[in-house]
Motif scaffolding. Structure first.
Motif, PDB file in Angstrom:
ATOM      1  N   VAL A   1     112.610 -33.294  70.840  1.00  0.00           N
ATOM      2  CA  VAL A   1     111.394 -32.672  71.380  1.00  0.00           C
ATOM      3  C   VAL A   1     111.166 -31.313  70.714  1.00  0.00           C
ATOM      4  N   PHE A   2     109.913 -30.998  70.431  1.00  0.00           N
ATOM      5  CA  PHE A   2     109.575 -29.640  70.005  1.00  0.00           C
ATOM      6  C   PHE A   2     108.563 -29.043  70.978  1.00  0.00           C
ATOM      7  N   ALA A   3     108.587 -27.710  71.092  1.00  0.00           N
ATOM      8  CA  ALA A   3     107.624 -26.992  71.936  1.00  0.00           C
ATOM      9  C   ALA A   3     107.407 -25.617  71.315  1.00  0.00           C
ATOM     10  N   VAL A   4     106.172 -25.331  70.907  1.00  0.00           N
ATOM     11  CA  VAL A   4     105.858 -24.050  70.283  1.00  0.00           C
ATOM     12  C   VAL A   4     104.720 -23.374  71.027  1.00  0.00           C
ATOM     13  N   GLU A   5     104.849 -22.076  71.210  1.00  0.00           N
ATOM     14  CA  GLU A   5     103.750 -21.326  71.818  1.00  0.00           C
ATOM     15  C   GLU A   5     102.634 -21.137  70.802  1.00  0.00           C
ATOM     16  N   ILE A   6     101.383 -21.126  71.304  1.00  0.00           N
ATOM     17  CA  ILE A   6     100.222 -20.933  70.440  1.00  0.00           C
ATOM     18  C   ILE A   6      99.264 -19.930  71.071  1.00  0.00           C
ATOM     19  N   GLY A   7      98.346 -19.440  70.272  1.00  0.00           N
ATOM     20  CA  GLY A   7      97.225 -18.688  70.813  1.00  0.00           C
ATOM     21  C   GLY A   7      96.291 -19.627  71.550  1.00  0.00           C
ATOM     22  N   TRP A   8      95.531 -19.098  72.493  1.00  0.00           N
ATOM     23  CA  TRP A   8      94.739 -19.934  73.410  1.00  0.00           C
ATOM     24  C   TRP A   8      93.692 -20.791  72.704  1.00  0.00           C
ATOM     25  N   ASP A   9      93.314 -20.405  71.471  1.00  0.00           N
ATOM     26  CA  ASP A   9      92.256 -21.142  70.767  1.00  0.00           C
ATOM     27  C   ASP A   9      92.775 -21.883  69.538  1.00  0.00           C
ATOM     28  N   GLN A  10      94.093 -22.150  69.491  1.00  0.00           N
ATOM     29  CA  GLN A  10      94.692 -22.744  68.284  1.00  0.00           C
ATOM     30  C   GLN A  10      95.203 -24.171  68.485  1.00  0.00           C
ATOM     31  N   SER A  11      94.913 -24.766  69.628  1.00  0.00           N
ATOM     32  CA  SER A  11      95.480 -26.071  69.968  1.00  0.00           C
ATOM     33  C   SER A  11      95.175 -27.139  68.922  1.00  0.00           C
ATOM     34  N   ALA A  12      93.906 -27.313  68.569  1.00  0.00           N
ATOM     35  CA  ALA A  12      93.518 -28.400  67.661  1.00  0.00           C
ATOM     36  C   ALA A  12      94.200 -28.261  66.307  1.00  0.00           C
ATOM     37  N   GLU A  13      94.210 -27.035  65.765  1.00  0.00           N
ATOM     38  CA  GLU A  13      94.797 -26.818  64.442  1.00  0.00           C
ATOM     39  C   GLU A  13      96.300 -27.048  64.442  1.00  0.00           C
ATOM     40  N   VAL A  14      96.999 -26.538  65.474  1.00  0.00           N
ATOM     41  CA  VAL A  14      98.459 -26.675  65.504  1.00  0.00           C
ATOM     42  C   VAL A  14      98.856 -28.125  65.794  1.00  0.00           C
ATOM     43  N   GLU A  15      98.132 -28.779  66.686  1.00  0.00           N
ATOM     44  CA  GLU A  15      98.397 -30.202  66.912  1.00  0.00           C
ATOM     45  C   GLU A  15      98.260 -30.986  65.605  1.00  0.00           C
ATOM     46  N   ALA A  16      97.210 -30.703  64.837  1.00  0.00           N
ATOM     47  CA  ALA A  16      96.982 -31.419  63.576  1.00  0.00           C
ATOM     48  C   ALA A  16      98.134 -31.193  62.598  1.00  0.00           C
ATOM     49  N   LEU A  17      98.645 -29.969  62.539  1.00  0.00           N
ATOM     50  CA  LEU A  17      99.758 -29.678  61.636  1.00  0.00           C
ATOM     51  C   LEU A  17     101.003 -30.483  62.013  1.00  0.00           C
ATOM     52  N   PHE A  18     101.284 -30.593  63.303  1.00  0.00           N
ATOM     53  CA  PHE A  18     102.479 -31.332  63.722  1.00  0.00           C
ATOM     54  C   PHE A  18     102.290 -32.840  63.568  1.00  0.00           C
ATOM     55  N   LYS A  19     101.089 -33.328  63.798  1.00  0.00           N
ATOM     56  CA  LYS A  19     100.827 -34.758  63.574  1.00  0.00           C
ATOM     57  C   LYS A  19     100.978 -35.089  62.096  1.00  0.00           C
ATOM     58  N   ALA A  20     100.472 -34.229  61.230  1.00  0.00           N
ATOM     59  CA  ALA A  20     100.586 -34.455  59.793  1.00  0.00           C
ATOM     60  C   ALA A  20     102.035 -34.427  59.329  1.00  0.00           C
ATOM     61  N   ALA A  21     102.868 -33.660  60.043  1.00  0.00           N
ATOM     62  CA  ALA A  21     104.282 -33.555  59.690  1.00  0.00           C
ATOM     63  C   ALA A  21     105.111 -34.694  60.282  1.00  0.00           C
ATOM     64  N   GLY A  22     104.464 -35.595  61.028  1.00  0.00           N
ATOM     65  CA  GLY A  22     105.181 -36.738  61.586  1.00  0.00           C
ATOM     66  C   GLY A  22     105.459 -36.640  63.069  1.00  0.00           C
ATOM     67  N   GLY A  23     104.875 -35.672  63.746  1.00  0.00           N
ATOM     68  CA  GLY A  23     105.068 -35.563  65.191  1.00  0.00           C
ATOM     69  C   GLY A  23     104.389 -36.698  65.944  1.00  0.00           C
ATOM     70  N   ASP A  24     105.003 -37.110  67.036  1.00  0.00           N
ATOM     71  CA  ASP A  24     104.492 -38.210  67.851  1.00  0.00           C
ATOM     72  C   ASP A  24     104.235 -37.677  69.267  1.00  0.00           C
ATOM     73  N   GLN A  25     103.325 -38.303  69.981  1.00  0.00           N
ATOM     74  CA  GLN A  25     102.999 -37.901  71.357  1.00  0.00           C
ATOM     75  C   GLN A  25     102.663 -36.405  71.439  1.00  0.00           C
ATOM     76  N   VAL A  26     101.954 -35.909  70.421  1.00  0.00           N
ATOM     77  CA  VAL A  26     101.634 -34.478  70.353  1.00  0.00           C
ATOM     78  C   VAL A  26     100.539 -34.158  71.372  1.00  0.00           C
ATOM     79  N   ARG A  27     100.778 -33.131  72.167  1.00  0.00           N
ATOM     80  CA  ARG A  27      99.816 -32.734  73.183  1.00  0.00           C
ATOM     81  C   ARG A  27      99.929 -31.235  73.406  1.00  0.00           C
TER      82      ARG A  27
END
Length: 291
Positions: free
Chosen positions: A239-265
């Motif tokens: 499992v990974f869990a990273v803090e983000i800025g309040w308006d960065q969800s879409a961009e950070v989710e995309a980065l982790f999905k591109a890196a092979g992350g699953d069930q990213v939310r």
């Protein structure tokens, strides 16, 4: 000499007039530290007089707060989740927003479970030590580029009785760490856009280490480096869990999905703002099967 109640009231009024947030709480914390009184003492023995030394200490604390130095910096300690941490100028003051990372982790790992965790950019040790305090079978490694920050984290681990389950390493993110080494990876990386730092409250802008704030032009520099590296050092099913800025969800989710992350939310904080991007490393490769 002033009484407890008069000292509290006077300090509160001065802080309020200066536009300080939560003046009543700040004044009480500074008064408690200067006088040795507890919150209960202030309520039940309000007319106790301060000594000249105590009154002088309070005046010094209030003057520093009026210059917008954070209370945690003045007192050298900050409560986080259920633990008390020492803080210095070399580490970020832990914030309630970051407790959301701990909440996500505790939901993913049952209390009796044995697991290994990695905290990248460990700072004061806040996330790592809060999790270890709640999960007695877990062990963790905290990595930071700052030797001064690591010294703070080590001392906090020792003070909390967690030094036997927490190790600390000076390093540049995941450099030197082996593939598929950890069940859990967490991070609260710098994510403020460079141009926005000067607009932050003085408590943050003037008193926090810039290295821990500046996320580059779009605030995402650290995540671009971290997403593939976190997936590399995670065990399958980890499992990974990273803090983000309040308006960065879409961009950070995309980065982790591109890196092979699953069930990213994205999980929200108590103010219902997007705060934590989390997911897993698929234990069966990229075909989407979960068993």
């Amino acid at each position: 000499m002033p009484t407890l109640v008069k000292a509290w009231t006077d300090a509160q009024q001065r802080l309020k007039a200066a536009g300080v947030d939560s003046p009543a709480i700040d004044a009480r914390l500074l008064l408690e530290a200067a006088s040795g009184a507890t919150r209960l003492d202030i309520l039940t023995d309000p007319y106790r007089e301060l000594s000249a030394e105590q009154a002088g200490a309070l005046e010094g604390y209030v003057e520093r707060r009026l210059k917008r130095e954070p209370v945690a910096r003045i007192l050298g300690r900050k409560g986080f989740y259920k633990i008390l941490l020492g803080v210095t100028r070399d580490v970020l003051v832990p914030r309630p927003d970051t407790e959301s990372v701990v909440d996500v982790v505790l939901q993913a790992f049952p209390e009796a479970m044995s697991f290994t965790m990695l905290d990248l950019g460990v700072g004061s040790g806040a996330i790592l030590l809060a999790v270890l305090a709640e999960r007695p079978a877990a062990k963790g490694l905290g990595v930071d580029v700052s030797e001064e920050a690591l010294a703070v984290a080590r001392e906090n681990a020792a003070n909390l009785g967690l030094a036997d389950r927490a190790a600390f390493l000076r390093g540049d993110w995941t450099a030197g760490l082996g593939d598929e080494s950890f069940d859990l990876v967490v991070s609260n990386p710098p994510y403020i856009r460079s141009a926005e730092i000067e607009t932050l409250d003085p408590e943050v802008r003037d008193h926090e280490p810039r290295l821990a704030l500046d996320g580059g032009p779009d605030g995402l520099d650290a995540y671009r480096l971290l997403a593939p590296e976190i997936m590399r050092v995670l065990k399958p099913g980890g499992v990974f869990a990273v803090e983000i800025g309040w308006d960065q969800s879409a961009e950070v989710e995309a980065l982790f999905k591109a890196a092979g992350g699953d069930q990213v939310r994205t999980a929200k904080d108590l103010a219902t703002k997007d705060r934590v991007v989390t997911g897993v490393k698929n234990p069966l490769g990229s075909d989407g099967r979960t068993g």
